[in-house]
Design an enzyme around this catalytic site. Structure first.
Site, PDB file in Angstrom:
ATOM      1  N   LYS A 162       0.814  -1.218   0.000  1.00  0.00           N
ATOM      2  CA  LYS A 162       0.000   0.000   0.000  1.00  0.00           C
ATOM      3  C   LYS A 162       0.847   1.267   0.000  1.00  0.00           C
ATOM      4  O   LYS A 162       0.394   2.327  -0.430  1.00  0.00           O
ATOM      5  CB  LYS A 162      -0.975   0.006   1.186  1.00  0.00           C
ATOM      6  CG  LYS A 162      -2.101  -1.007   1.014  1.00  0.00           C
ATOM      7  CD  LYS A 162      -3.231  -0.836   2.002  1.00  0.00           C
ATOM      8  CE  LYS A 162      -4.423  -1.712   1.592  1.00  0.00           C
ATOM      9  NZ  LYS A 162      -5.497  -1.725   2.559  1.00  0.00           N
ATOM     10  N   LYS A 165      -4.861 -10.290  -6.412  1.00  0.00           N
ATOM     11  CA  LYS A 165      -5.980 -10.648  -5.554  1.00  0.00           C
ATOM     12  C   LYS A 165      -7.166  -9.751  -5.903  1.00  0.00           C
ATOM     13  O   LYS A 165      -6.975  -8.564  -6.151  1.00  0.00           O
ATOM     14  CB  LYS A 165      -5.561 -10.400  -4.097  1.00  0.00           C
ATOM     15  CG  LYS A 165      -6.638 -10.646  -3.079  1.00  0.00           C
ATOM     16  CD  LYS A 165      -6.210 -10.149  -1.698  1.00  0.00           C
ATOM     17  CE  LYS A 165      -6.614  -8.711  -1.434  1.00  0.00           C
ATOM     18  NZ  LYS A 165      -8.013  -8.506  -1.062  1.00  0.00           N
ATOM     19  N   LYS A 219     -11.290  -4.590  -3.440  1.00  0.00           N
ATOM     20  CA  LYS A 219     -12.174  -3.446  -3.662  1.00  0.00           C
ATOM     21  C   LYS A 219     -11.392  -2.297  -4.271  1.00  0.00           C
ATOM     22  O   LYS A 219     -11.856  -1.629  -5.179  1.00  0.00           O
ATOM     23  CB  LYS A 219     -12.768  -2.995  -2.322  1.00  0.00           C
ATOM     24  CG  LYS A 219     -13.816  -3.927  -1.774  1.00  0.00           C
ATOM     25  CD  LYS A 219     -14.434  -3.333  -0.519  1.00  0.00           C
ATOM     26  CE  LYS A 219     -14.258  -4.249   0.664  1.00  0.00           C
ATOM     27  NZ  LYS A 219     -13.162  -3.848   1.533  1.00  0.00           N
TER      28      LYS A 219
HETATM   29  P1  ATP Z   1      -9.304  -3.288   0.076  1.00  0.00           P
HETATM   30  O1  ATP Z   1      -8.836  -3.337  -1.348  1.00  0.00           O
HETATM   31  O2  ATP Z   1      -9.922  -1.984   0.467  1.00  0.00           O
HETATM   32  O3  ATP Z   1      -8.275  -3.763   1.073  1.00  0.00           O
HETATM   33  P2  ATP Z   1     -10.507  -5.916   0.102  1.00  0.00           P
HETATM   34  O4  ATP Z   1     -11.281  -6.347  -1.062  1.00  0.00           O
HETATM   35  O5  ATP Z   1      -9.128  -6.454   0.292  1.00  0.00           O
HETATM   36  O6  ATP Z   1     -10.537  -4.315   0.138  1.00  0.00           O
HETATM   37  P3  ATP Z   1     -11.043  -6.057   2.939  1.00  0.00           P
HETATM   38  O7  ATP Z   1     -12.116  -5.215   3.538  1.00  0.00           O
HETATM   39  O8  ATP Z   1      -9.631  -5.623   3.098  1.00  0.00           O
HETATM   40  O9  ATP Z   1     -11.390  -6.266   1.393  1.00  0.00           O
HETATM   41  O10 ATP Z   1     -11.178  -7.543   3.502  1.00  0.00           O
HETATM   42  C1  ATP Z   1     -12.416  -8.102   3.951  1.00  0.00           C
HETATM   43  C2  ATP Z   1     -12.287  -9.600   4.077  1.00  0.00           C
HETATM   44  O11 ATP Z   1     -12.295 -10.203   2.777  1.00  0.00           O
HETATM   45  C3  ATP Z   1     -10.985 -10.067   4.736  1.00  0.00           C
HETATM   46  O12 ATP Z   1     -11.272 -11.184   5.551  1.00  0.00           O
HETATM   47  C4  ATP Z   1     -10.127 -10.477   3.579  1.00  0.00           C
HETATM   48  O13 ATP Z   1      -9.158 -11.436   3.927  1.00  0.00           O
HETATM   49  C5  ATP Z   1     -11.161 -11.051   2.625  1.00  0.00           C
HETATM   50  N1  ATP Z   1     -10.733 -10.947   1.226  1.00  0.00           N
HETATM   51  C6  ATP Z   1     -10.415  -9.814   0.577  1.00  0.00           C
HETATM   52  N2  ATP Z   1     -10.098 -10.068  -0.694  1.00  0.00           N
HETATM   53  C7  ATP Z   1     -10.189 -11.426  -0.849  1.00  0.00           C
HETATM   54  C8  ATP Z   1      -9.975 -12.304  -1.939  1.00  0.00           C
HETATM   55  N3  ATP Z   1      -9.581 -11.846  -3.127  1.00  0.00           N
HETATM   56  N4  ATP Z   1     -10.161 -13.631  -1.764  1.00  0.00           N
HETATM   57  C9  ATP Z   1     -10.558 -14.098  -0.555  1.00  0.00           C
HETATM   58  N5  ATP Z   1     -10.778 -13.317   0.512  1.00  0.00           N
HETATM   59  C10 ATP Z   1     -10.603 -11.993   0.385  1.00  0.00           C
HETATM   60 MG    MG Z   2      -7.904  -5.689   1.880  1.00  0.00          MG
END
Ligand code: ATP
Ligand code: MG
Length: 329
Positions: free
Chosen positions: A111, A193, A196
């Site tokens: 990040k 991965k 969001k």
């Molecule tokens: P950001 O990009 O803002 O970090 P994010 O999509 O990574 O958003 P988070 O809010 O950080 O989402 O994570 C929420 C939950 O979803 C956490 O438990 C994280 O481990 C899980 N998670 C996030 N992305 C994935 C993915 N690609 N596959 C499986 N689990 C995920």
């Molecule tokens: Mg995340």
């Protein structure tokens, strides 16, 4: 009963990676554990964000979680900033959190890569996460694979704090991750991965048309340049997604037709779109209902915050008592 805690940031739309990796598991686990789920808005402000939509994104995240099946009667669902004890326990934990390990966190490195100036909040992100979990003395944390490293640090913080302030009692547990087989869903680019913040997602509440529009250009096995080139399903993200949305017969058919170039990637994607649209339809329908009743959603969150706070207050008081603070001893 064991207690579970998990959180999600209101940084964008709830996506199928969040759902497959974490949220779907939360829905199952809420019947087996005392469950606490948190929309972690204090985490969401560690990177530049749109101030004017933070509150709306927070409510939308609640709608997504409720639509996915989180039941506020069985689980506690609340917004992090409504329980100030999170930030206060975080401060206490900064005094035992090892700086070197914070700097070594993969997420911190990723990040900060593109930032000219690094806010300390990004470095302290995993300390706040440790506070989130330990405030409820949760011993299990259902998350995706990307959070495993942060959880190791949570255990380290719990150990260090216990050694300093509760040597005989191990007041804070050392929580373990609960992973699903879908703990790392790749984005539509087929590389990173699904996240969001990367814009490589399919939203859980997306319309059938939008799902198709996003799947159509999604990455597949690069060996399938033309329709006649055979592919290797194991190298294709579309095949990976079929395994979570399509019935076993379709999954075998997809593998076979890919290996033999029996159909084109677009045919394969159309099948996936149909399966995905069907699987997500009930969630989407519930979300539509909830969007019509924002006051009920806000009331559920307020009630969740009350319940969370009564646990949080007690833990924080005990932590401060053990640290010898005036007013707590
Ligand atoms: P950001 O990009 O803002 O970090 P994010 O999509 O990574 O958003 P988070 O809010 O950080 O989402 O994570 C929420 C939950 O979803 C956490 O438990 C994280 O481990 C899980 N998670 C996030 N992305 C994935 C993915 N690609 N596959 C499986 N689990 C995920
Ligand atoms: Mg995340």
């Amino acid at each position: 009963m064991d207690r579970i805690f998990s959180g999600i940031q209101p940084t964008g739309d709830l996506h199928i990676g969040n759902w497959l990796g974490a949220v779907r598991n939360w829905v199952t686990l809420q019947d087996q554990f005392a469950s606490i789920f948190c929309i972690v808005d204090l985490h969401a402000v560690t990177l530049p964000y749109e101030v004017s939509s933070l509150a709306a994104r927070t409510r939308d995240m609640a709608i997504g979680l409720l639509a996915a099946g989180i039941d506020p009667e069985r689980a506690i669902l609340f917004v992090q900033s409504a329980v100030p004890e999170h930030a206060e326990l975080e401060w206490l934990f900064t005094t035992v959190a090892p700086l070197g390990e914070l700097e070594r966190m993969t997420q911190f490195k990723d990040k900060t890569e593109k930032l000219e100036s690094v806010p300390a909040g990004l470095l302290c992100y995993p300390i706040l996460q440790a506070a989130d979990i330990l405030l409820y003395r949760a011993n299990k944390v259902p998350v995706g694979e990307d959070q495993v490293q942060h959880l190791e640090l949570t255990r380290e913080i719990a150990r260090r704090w216990n050694t300093a302030y509760a040597p005989e009692a191990a007041y804070f547990p050392e929580p373990q991750a609960l992973l699903t087989p879908a703990s790392r869903i790749k984005g539509l680019d087929g590389k990173a991965k699904m996240s969001k913040s990367l814009g490589n997602t399919i939203g859980l509440l997306e319309s059938p048309e939008a799902i198709w529009e996003k799947l159509r250009p999604a990455a597949t096995d690069p060996a399938r340049v033309t329709r006649k080139d055979p592919g290797t399903p194991e190298l294709c993200n579309i095949y990976a997604l079929h395994q979570y949305f399509s019935p076993p017969e379709t999954v075998s058919e997809v593998a076979d037709k890919c290996r033999t170039a029996g159909w084109g990637c677009l045919d394969c994607k159309r099948r996936l779109a149909d399966a995905m649209i069907g699987t997500l339809a009930p969630i989407r329908a519930r979300a539509t209902e909830l969007k019509r009743a924002p006051d009920a959603v806000d009331a559920a969150l307020a009630q969740g915050a009350e319940r969370a706070r009564s646990i949080a207050r007690e833990t924080l008081h005990e932590a401060k008592r053990r640290m010898g603070f005036f007013g707590a001893v």
